[in-house]
Write a protein that holds these residues in place. Structure first.
Motif, mmCIF file in Angstrom:
data_model
loop_
_atom_site.group_PDB
_atom_site.id
_atom_site.type_symbol
_atom_site.label_atom_id
_atom_site.label_comp_id
_atom_site.label_asym_id
_atom_site.label_seq_id
_atom_site.Cartn_x
_atom_site.Cartn_y
_atom_site.Cartn_z
ATOM 1 N N UNK A 115 1.901 -5.429 -2.281
ATOM 2 C CA UNK A 115 1.057 -4.496 -1.814
ATOM 3 C C UNK A 115 1.996 -3.561 -1.340
ATOM 4 N N UNK A 116 3.087 -3.980 -0.489
ATOM 5 C CA UNK A 116 3.997 -3.039 0.227
ATOM 6 C C UNK A 116 4.950 -2.730 -1.483
ATOM 7 N N UNK A 117 4.928 -3.396 -2.064
ATOM 8 C CA UNK A 117 5.781 -2.010 -3.169
ATOM 9 C C UNK A 117 4.127 -1.882 -4.059
ATOM 10 N N UNK A 118 2.950 -2.252 -4.273
ATOM 11 C CA UNK A 118 2.123 -0.853 -4.184
ATOM 12 C C UNK A 118 1.818 0.053 -4.328
ATOM 13 N N UNK A 119 2.179 0.418 -2.485
ATOM 14 C CA UNK A 119 1.514 0.937 -1.801
ATOM 15 C C UNK A 119 2.710 2.234 -1.819
ATOM 16 N N UNK A 120 3.985 2.132 -2.355
ATOM 17 C CA UNK A 120 4.731 2.997 -2.667
ATOM 18 C C UNK A 120 4.861 3.790 -4.077
ATOM 19 N N UNK A 172 -5.253 -1.953 -7.850
ATOM 20 C CA UNK A 172 -4.207 -2.881 -6.794
ATOM 21 C C UNK A 172 -4.254 -4.643 -7.826
ATOM 22 N N UNK B 466 12.022 -0.495 -10.027
ATOM 23 C CA UNK B 466 11.357 0.117 -8.430
ATOM 24 C C UNK B 466 11.292 -1.029 -7.083
ATOM 25 N N UNK B 467 11.029 -2.309 -7.752
ATOM 26 C CA UNK B 467 11.208 -3.364 -7.051
ATOM 27 C C UNK B 467 13.110 -4.000 -5.965
ATOM 28 N N UNK B 470 13.282 -1.071 -4.149
ATOM 29 C CA UNK B 470 13.355 -1.399 -2.772
ATOM 30 C C UNK B 470 13.890 -2.203 -1.980
ATOM 31 N N UNK B 732 -6.915 2.052 2.641
ATOM 32 C CA UNK B 732 -6.224 1.550 1.274
ATOM 33 C C UNK B 732 -7.235 0.515 1.378
#
Lengths: 194, 732
Positions: A115-120, A172, B466-467, B470, B732
């Motif tokens: 979810x964190x990555x998704x919100x990025x 998601x 991306x990860x 991050x 969300x």
């Protein structure tokens, strides 16, 4: 550990954070030191500019987004509790201690990390990664030698691969499904120092 | 009229060939003379340097060669050829490798080069490991190899019984100095992980110091008939004196140099000189006291660099970097070149047993050493070394210049000096050629099996990167260094005291800001250089807008070849995480700022975009991006030259820019932007006119001014601290 928890008295919500997140007392103390270091004018709150002073974050292609993730819409300041709770997403999942009364799934579960990555990606928080949002991220992660057409193609392909319900955006669940073969826990975890 | 007067030829034409006048009996003024001995030394030096440089040019003619064969191999080969030529005409090569010439003239530039371009942050994060491998590793290797060789010497069959323990140890010290120059460039091309790179790099640097210390120690000891325990103890004490003394001198000279550059704003032309003079002085003074000159010059460069680069002008900075690189490169080239030459022209004493066992032991002990030392140090590291890293570390232990020079400076009273020379040359050639050439395929082979990229979908590849970014970002945010506490303390001390003394017009700027300014300036100059195409951007907006719309329509089908292309594009062009890994390049190239530049430009773009919601987001970025390529359509080359700046008189746009620049100047923004907008326009406009922020100007192609003004300035104005993208507060 016992002696450390007595040092946590000056940390706001220290005990609560110990319970809610998976951090150990030593880690929380260290994070608090870091928080104080970032909080240059000692207000007890962080603002985006404080986070921007971190040197290498500027060289990070998605640095701005990462900082943005700490400040949900409407919030201008970040207190220590929120700081820690967001960082808790990055604890390795195996460090979960069983806690009685854990309300929902912990932040550092695979879903939490995803979810964190998704919100990025999903900056407008509508629950989907639109083509534009994907393009923005791609642009920032790719060098300037890539033409716009190539970017469009890549984004197009990415959406095609993941988009099951044909709404031209990635939800998601679709996001999660596309990453099912990836060891999320390994990729999105940090070894926090004691 | 004397006849002789006639025969005096006019002096203005001294090199006329045949003489027009007949010679008289007495000696005349010679027309054409040659005085070779007078210029011999500089002339020969220049020729040798030129020859080596031509060789270097030659290698890069076919650039694939340098990928598979490290440059050191090629240089040695050329040297071998030249040596063969010289041998056949019975010429002696110049005595380049005598002690003084090597240690006083050829070694300092190389070490200065390594020290100056050392990436400080990763280095200090890993300094424990680096010192561990350098010091303990070298000791382990020296003693291990020395003892084993001594054991071999006892075997009668090899006929080397006259080499005693001290001499063996001395020899072992000489050959345990690793010089992974070739390996570093391979590591870099394969983008091996940063930890491994910095450990190999640092080890190479520091073990030179350790080797020299041990060498001197054993040299001294070798002349003594009996070694007593007190000597061992003194040896250890001496080691610390040498090491710490070297560092102390280095730091001292570094600070003096930084302090000097504070006052050089009027004499910009000689600014680079101070860097070189002070570093060389540090080196020589350390040599004077027989302490580790290498440590001195490295610490001098490290200390100096940070402060000096802030004090000197942009041009001086560039000059310094170029000259340091040039000198280092030339020195190294010459050394390898002469290695080849001298190989042919010296007398060799070959002893199969001794030499083969030397090779064997060197290999074994290095492998063992790496294994054992890693086991011990891994628990202390935040990122432990896995087996592949260890393999890279062990296999990357090539020998090079230092060993070569040291063996030549062995005192002549060592009976078997020629044998040692031969053995050293043998081991250098063996490691450089064999290991140097094979390490690239090996590293790639053991890496390739990890990920099979083509099975990943595009999604996975993009999301995974991306990860990774991050994680890198969060780690930076949390300050995940094990020495975080000390670094923090040091930075506070630095900001409060050191910077005030050593830096001219001290501002509390972070290094990011300084870098950013330099990059912006370079960028602006580059843009000016490449301005073509029409000025007006209105067509570009229109056409790109159409492109955007049209691109949304077709559902393309992607063929397998397309997919492969996409994977290639992604893998080649996605920014690697931890820019520091890529930012410092190998020994033969100057640091490459272009990726940093690109990221900073993008950050700029995203900042601007964030303040401007609505339809022109993507189009603005399109026009910005396309400026950097050669697109098919000329209309997308909307260049905004400096003129445009003056037309932007509206307060809003200026303010936006102010906010942008305020945002990027981190150290200043918090003080300046907290005082409100009103004060800001005046100083910023000056900056704008200087063209420094021309990049930002480019960003506002001609979204028509009214639309610009109409953007929600209210948000920005009320809270100039609000920089981030405006999220819609939807759940969300």
């Amino acid at each position: 550990m016992g002696s450390n928890s007595s040092n946590m008295n000056h940390i706001p919500d220290g005990q609560q954070l110990l319970q809610d997140t998976g951090f150990s007392a030593a880690q929380i103390i260290r994070l608090y030191e870091r928080f104080e270091f970032l909080d240059k004018d000692n207000t007890g709150h962080l603002r985006p500019e404080d986070l921007e002073t971190v040197p290498d974050l500027d060289m990070n292609p998605i640095g701005a987004r990462i900082i943005g993730a700490f400040f949900p819409p409407g919030k201008e300041t970040l207190d220590f509790g929120s700081f820690v709770r967001i960082l808790a997403h990055f604890l390795p999942a195996d460090s979960n201690r069983t806690r009685a009364g854990a309300q929902q799934e912990p932040a550092n579960s695979t879903t939490g990390k995803l979810r964190f990555a998704f919100q990025l990606y999903d900056q407008d928080r509508d629950g989907k990664i639109s083509r534009d949002e994907l393009l923005q991220v791609l642009r920032s992660m790719l060098g300037l030698q890539v033409t716009e057409e190539q970017l469009q193609c890549i984004a197009e392909r990415a959406i095609q691969e993941a988009d099951a319900d044909k709404d031209d955006a990635i939800s998601f669940d679709e996001f999660r499904k596309s990453l099912e073969k990836v060891d999320i826990d390994h990729k999105m975890s940090i070894r926090f120092l004691r | 009229i004397p006849i002789s007067a006639v025969t005096i030829l006019p002096p203005v034409k001294p090199d006329d060939g045949p003489q027009a006048f007949p010679n008289a009996d007495k000696a005349n003024l010679p027309v054409f003379t040659m005085d070779y001995p007078r210029i011999q030394i500089p002339f020969e030096i220049t020729l040798w340097v030129l020859l080596a440089s031509f060789a270097k040019i030659g290698f890069h003619v076919y650039h694939k060669i340098t990928i598979w064969v490290p440059e050191s191999c090629l240089l040695i080969s050329i040297g071998l050829i030249v040596g063969g030529i010289m041998f056949s005409v019975h010429e002696e090569p110049p005595a380049v490798l005598s002690s003084n010439v090597f240690f006083l003239y050829m070694l300092p530039p190389i070490v200065l080069d390594s020290g100056y371009f050392m990436p400080t942050r990763p280095f200090f994060e890993n300094i424990g490991t680096v010192l561990w491998f350098a010091v303990v590793g070298t000791l382990w290797n020296s003693i291990g190899i020395g003892m084993s060789l001594f054991a071999i010497c006892q075997i009668e069959a090899f006929g080397v019984q006259d080499i005693n323990l001290q001499e063996n140890l001395l020899f072992a010290t000489i050959i345990s100095a690793v010089d992974p120059v070739a390996v570093l460039s391979v590591f870099e091309d394969v983008s091996v992980n940063e930890q491994l790179y910095i450990v190999v790099f640092g080890e190479c640097l520091f073990n030179d110091a350790v080797t020299v210390v041990l060498y001197n120690m054993f040299n001294f000891v070798a002349e003594m008939p009996v070694v007593e325990p007190v000597d061992v103890f003194l040896g250890v004490a001496r080691f610390f004196v040498v090491g710490l003394g070297g560092m102390g001198f280095g730091v001292l000279f570094g600070f003096v140099a930084a302090f000097t550059t504070r006052f050089t704003s009027r004499v910009r032309e000689i600014e680079p000189l101070f860097i070189f003079m002070y570093s060389y002085l540090a080196y020589l003074v350390a040599e004077l006291f027989a302490i580790s000159s290498i440590m001195a010059i490295v610490t001098c460069a490290l200390t100096m660099k940070y402060y000096v680069e802030e004090n000197v002008s942009q041009r001086s900075c560039t000059t310094i970097r170029h000259v340091v690189k040039m000198l280092g490169s030339i020195s190294e080239t010459l050394i390898f070149f002469f290695l080849g030459v001298v190989t042919i022209t010296t007398e060799h004493e070959w002893n199969w047993g001794y030499i083969l066992f030397t090779l064997l032991f060197a290999f074994i002990w290095r492998g063992l050493g790496v294994l054992v030392l890693t086991q011990i140090i891994n628990p202390f590291r935040t990122i432990p070394f896995n087996m592949k890293d260890q393999f890279g570390l062990a296999y990357g232990g090539l020998r090079g210049a230092i060993s070569f020079a040291l063996v030549f400076t062995l005192p002549d009273n060592i009976g078997r000096k020629q044998l040692f020379v031969t053995a050293t040359i043998a081991i250098i050639l063996f490691t450089v050629f064999l290991q140097g050439i094979s390490i690239r395929p090996l590293i790639e082979y053991i890496n390739v099996r990890r990920t099979n990229r083509n099975l990943d979908t595009i999604n996975v590849e993009v999301h995974c990167r991306l990860m990774e970014h991050t994680i890198a970002g969060i780690e930076d945010l949390c300050g995940q260094w094990s020495h975080f506490y000390w670094k923090d303390k040091f930075m506070k001390f630095n900001n409060r005291i050191l910077r005030r003394i050593l830096i001219r017009d001290n501002r509390a700027e972070s290094s990011i800001v300084a870098l950013y300014k330099k990059l912006e300036l370079q960028n602006a100059m580059e843009i000016l250089d490449t301005v073509t195409g029409d000025i007006s951007a209105a067509p570009s907006i229109v056409s790109l807008y159409e492109e955007k719309k049209s691109a949304a329509k077709p559902k393309k089908k992607f063929k397998a070849a397309d997919l492969k292309n996409m994977h290639d594009i992604l893998s080649k062009n996605m920014y690697k995480i931890r820019q520091r890994t890529v930012a410092f390049t190998g020994k033969h190239a100057l640091p490459n700022d272009s990726q940093t530049k690109e990221i900073l430009i993008r950050r700029h773009a995203s900042i601007r975009r964030s303040l401007r919601p609505g339809s022109f987001q993507t189009t603005v970025i399109c026009s910005h991006r396309s400026r950097f390529q050669q697109p098919a359509r000329s209309s997308s080359r909307a260049m905004m030259p400096l003129r445009r700046l003056d037309t932007l008189q509206e307060a809003p746009s200026v303010d936006t820019l102010n906010e942008n620049t305020g945002r990027t100047e981190r150290g200043m923004s918090r003080t300046k932007s907290s005082s409100s907008d009103s004060r800001v326009p005046a100083p910023r406009l000056d900056n704008l006119r200087n063209g420094q922020h021309e990049v930002e100007e480019e960003e506002q192609p001609s979204s028509p001014p009214p639309a610009w003004v109409a953007e929600p300035r209210d948000n920005a104005a009320q809270n100039p601290l609000l920089r981030r993208p405006q999220w819609n507060p939807k759940k969300m």
